[in-house]
Write a protein that holds these residues in place. Structure first.
Motif, PDB file in Angstrom:
ATOM      1  N   LYS A  61       0.851  -1.182   0.000  1.00 14.58           N
ATOM      2  CA  LYS A  61       0.000   0.000   0.000  1.00 14.58           C
ATOM      3  C   LYS A  61       0.890   1.236   0.000  1.00 14.58           C
ATOM      4  CE  LYS A  61      -3.572   2.391   2.649  1.00 14.58           C
ATOM      5  NZ  LYS A  61      -4.396   2.362   3.905  1.00 14.58           N
ATOM      6  N   MET A  62       0.688   2.128  -0.957  1.00 17.50           N
ATOM      7  CA  MET A  62       1.564   3.287  -1.105  1.00 17.50           C
ATOM      8  C   MET A  62       1.059   4.464  -0.279  1.00 17.50           C
ATOM      9  SD  MET A  62       2.637   5.447  -4.526  1.00 17.50           S
ATOM     10  CE  MET A  62       3.488   4.046  -5.255  1.00 17.50           C
ATOM     11  N   GLU A  63       2.008   5.123   0.397  1.00 18.70           N
ATOM     12  CA  GLU A  63       1.733   6.366   1.110  1.00 18.70           C
ATOM     13  C   GLU A  63       2.770   7.399   0.672  1.00 18.70           C
ATOM     14  OE1 GLU A  63       1.584   6.017   5.316  1.00 18.70           O
ATOM     15  OE2 GLU A  63       0.032   4.459   5.326  1.00 18.70           O
ATOM     16  N   VAL A  64       2.302   8.523   0.185  1.00 20.69           N
ATOM     17  CA  VAL A  64       3.194   9.608  -0.218  1.00 20.69           C
ATOM     18  C   VAL A  64       3.270  10.590   0.935  1.00 20.69           C
ATOM     19  CG1 VAL A  64       3.640  11.435  -1.897  1.00 20.69           C
ATOM     20  CG2 VAL A  64       2.553   9.286  -2.620  1.00 20.69           C
ATOM     21  N   MET A  65       4.452  10.768   1.488  1.00 23.33           N
ATOM     22  CA  MET A  65       4.654  11.613   2.658  1.00 23.33           C
ATOM     23  C   MET A  65       4.934  13.046   2.201  1.00 23.33           C
ATOM     24  SD  MET A  65       4.177   9.103   4.602  1.00 23.33           S
ATOM     25  CE  MET A  65       4.300   9.973   6.155  1.00 23.33           C
ATOM     26  N   ASP A  66       4.126  13.988   2.724  1.00 23.30           N
ATOM     27  CA  ASP A  66       4.269  15.375   2.291  1.00 23.30           C
ATOM     28  C   ASP A  66       5.332  16.132   3.073  1.00 23.30           C
ATOM     29  OD1 ASP A  66       2.921  15.312   4.644  1.00 23.30           O
ATOM     30  OD2 ASP A  66       1.343  16.712   4.048  1.00 23.30           O
ATOM     31  N   LYS A  67       5.786  15.603   4.225  1.00 22.73           N
ATOM     32  CA  LYS A  67       6.879  16.256   4.953  1.00 22.73           C
ATOM     33  C   LYS A  67       7.665  15.217   5.741  1.00 22.73           C
ATOM     34  CE  LYS A  67       4.084  17.686   8.963  1.00 22.73           C
ATOM     35  NZ  LYS A  67       3.702  18.838   9.810  1.00 22.73           N
ATOM     36  N   ALA A  68       8.909  15.581   6.056  1.00 21.94           N
ATOM     37  CA  ALA A  68       9.829  14.622   6.670  1.00 21.94           C
ATOM     38  C   ALA A  68       9.551  14.402   8.146  1.00 21.94           C
ATOM     39  CB  ALA A  68      11.271  15.103   6.492  1.00 21.94           C
ATOM     40  N   SER A  69       8.966  15.365   8.828  1.00 21.01           N
ATOM     41  CA  SER A  69       8.767  15.267  10.272  1.00 21.01           C
ATOM     42  C   SER A  69       7.309  15.531  10.617  1.00 21.01           C
ATOM     43  CB  SER A  69       9.669  16.277  10.998  1.00 21.01           C
ATOM     44  OG  SER A  69       9.404  16.277  12.375  1.00 21.01           O
ATOM     45  N   SER A  70       6.834  14.834  11.634  1.00 21.99           N
ATOM     46  CA  SER A  70       5.460  15.021  12.107  1.00 21.99           C
ATOM     47  C   SER A  70       5.370  16.083  13.197  1.00 21.99           C
ATOM     48  CB  SER A  70       4.920  13.697  12.654  1.00 21.99           C
ATOM     49  OG  SER A  70       5.728  13.235  13.744  1.00 21.99           O
ATOM     50  N   ALA A  71       6.460  16.804  13.461  1.00 14.92           N
ATOM     51  CA  ALA A  71       6.463  17.829  14.505  1.00 14.92           C
ATOM     52  C   ALA A  71       5.594  19.015  14.082  1.00 14.92           C
ATOM     53  CB  ALA A  71       7.887  18.294  14.777  1.00 14.92           C
TER      54      ALA A  71
END
Length: 480
Positions: free
Chosen positions: A270-280
């Protein structure tokens, strides 16, 4: 008690990430639970951090930082994944001590150089079948030392040496099998985590091809490498379901996501495209050039108190620890122990002799103390009444000054000297000629520190009678 003595983490750091000669810099600060991006910098270095002189590379980095107005010294560093050596081994049921020895032996067998040449960390994981494995990750020490010299020349203080992919996705952060792709400017990093540890790490250097200023990414090559890597996973991990996360910005990442969609579905991911490197939480939207940067992820993790694993920053070894950890023969240890005992005995004897001297001097002082006290009392009385006596002997000083002024050949002689109030002086006498008297008068007149108001009366010529009057300016007589 451990928390009390634990060093407080810095609230502001620089995040650095190396990708070949490309350097990403993020200046980040934590304030009230929110992260602030203060400055960003993306540059291509003219010099190579590994092959060129460390002082020159450090100076080039320092120049770029100064031009960008970046003054922060503390930094977290993302190491290139191409620096990492890895191997995988099955772990039998062993105690912690035996397991450490077993992993050391496996590292010596699996890596081409000895343990003294590499800094090695194990990442343990369990398969769905219950077997335990370890992925051994090693980075050559000479490369780490070179990077430390570069940072020292750039006037930077490294806090962490970690991998960018582990900062983006920590081992054990999510259950199940997670495949991570980090699209960089020159390469694609691949990481697979499962069972609480890192299962595989690869740098897909050939995935990005450059034709002049244009770059293209090969989705076929990446899909093939993912399929091969998954097929080599042990203990049923190859058949396990999971997801794939893609980190990246720009056209390369967009093309990769579009081209991989159908291929990834065929692999059961299942593919997930991450829009930023950190969840902070950030106070402002992130700049596009560092949104998916591992430098941002590692720096954000550090200021939030999240430890980097593994951390390849070589530990600082104190000189005494180096001596203790050096391999010494029993005979040499015996000699060192005897020498240390002899030194301690000499020090104890010196302190004992010093104490005996102090005791002896104290006894002598106790014997002379009454006499000293009497002398001190007499001295106090002398100091009390001394102002009533004049010890300057002004009259003798005046006579001596007159005597020194008279010529030694006897051409001038005094008949009478009168001193009134020890300040007004009258001297009368006879001079053989005017020249002799002039020398006397000039010598007295030149001494302005002691004599003022010099006046002369002369009668006759050869011989000549004279009278000198002057005021003495020497020490003031005590008027008490």
């Amino acid at each position: 008690m451990i928390q009390l003595f634990k060093r407080k983490r810095a609230s502001s750091v620089l995040g650095l990430a190396l990708d070949g000669n490309r350097l990403e810099v993020v200046s980040l600060r934590r304030s009230n639970g929110t992260l602030q991006i203060r400055q960003t910098l993306v540059v291509s270095l003219a010099l190579s951090p590994l092959t060129d002189a460390a002082e020159l590379v450090g100076q080039e980095i320092r120049n770029h930082l100064d031009q960008a107005g970046i003054r922060e010294r503390r930094c977290t560093v993302c190491l290139p994944l191409s620096w990492v050596l890895s191997l995988q081994t099955h772990l039998p049921e062993l105690s912690d001590e035996d397991r450490a020895s077993f992993l050391q032996i496996e590292a010596e067998r699996g890596f081409h150089s000895g343990p003294e040449a590499n800094l090695t960390f194990p990442s343990l994981f369990k398969t769905p079948r219950g077997d335990q494995y370890a992925t051994l990750l090693a980075v050559p020490r000479n490369q780490l030392e070179t990077l430390q010299r570069v940072l020292r020349a750039a006037k930077l203080k490294p806090l962490v040496f970690a991998l960018g992919v582990t900062a983006l996705q920590a081992a054990g952060a999510e259950p199940g099998r997670v495949v991570l792709l980090a699209v960089r400017s020159n390469t694609v990093d691949l990481q697979i985590t499962a069972g609480g540890g890192i299962v595989a790490l690869r740098s897909l250097d050939g995935a990005i091809e450059a034709q002049g200023a244009q770059k293209s990414i090969s989705a076929d090559l990446i899909a093939r490498e993912i399929r091969i890597t998954l097929g080599q996973l042990p203990g049923g991990l190859a058949e396990a379901s999971g997801k794939i996360k893609i980190f990246g910005q720009g056209d390369l990442a967009t093309h990769l996501v579009n081209d991989l969609s159908s291929r990834i579905a065929a692999l059961g991911l299942k593919m997930e495209v991450m829009d930023k490197a950190s969840s902070a939480n950030f106070d402002k939207p992130l700049p596009p050039e560092i949104t998916a940067s591992p430098a941002l992820a590692l720096a954000a993790n550090y200021v939030r108190g999240i430890d980097a694993a593994p951390d390849f920053l070589p530990p600082k070894v104190q000189p005494w620890r180096q001596l203790v950890t050096t391999r010494l023969s029993p005979q040499r240890l015996t000699r060192l122990g005897a020498t240390a005992a002899g030194l301690l005995l000499c020090v104890a004897a010196a302190f004992g002799f010093q104490q005996w001297q102090i005791s002896s001097l104290q006894s002598k002082w106790n014997a002379m103390a009454p006499t000293v006290n009497e002398l001190n009392a007499d001295q106090d009385l002398i100091q009390k009444f001394r102002p009533w006596y004049d010890t300057s002997f002004r009259d003798l000083q005046i006579l001596r000054k007159l005597k020194d002024a008279f010529p030694e050949d006897g051409s001038v002689s005094a008949k009478k000297v009168e001193i009134h109030d020890i300040s007004t002086v009258t001297c009368s006498g006879i001079a053989r000629d005017n020249e002799s008297f002039s020398r006397l008068h000039a010598k007295l007149g030149d001494d302005t520190n002691y004599i003022s108001g010099l006046h002369a009366e002369v009668h006759g010529q050869k011989p000549m009678d004279f009278t000198l009057n002057f005021h003495w300016e020497g020490d003031t007589a005590n008027g008490n």
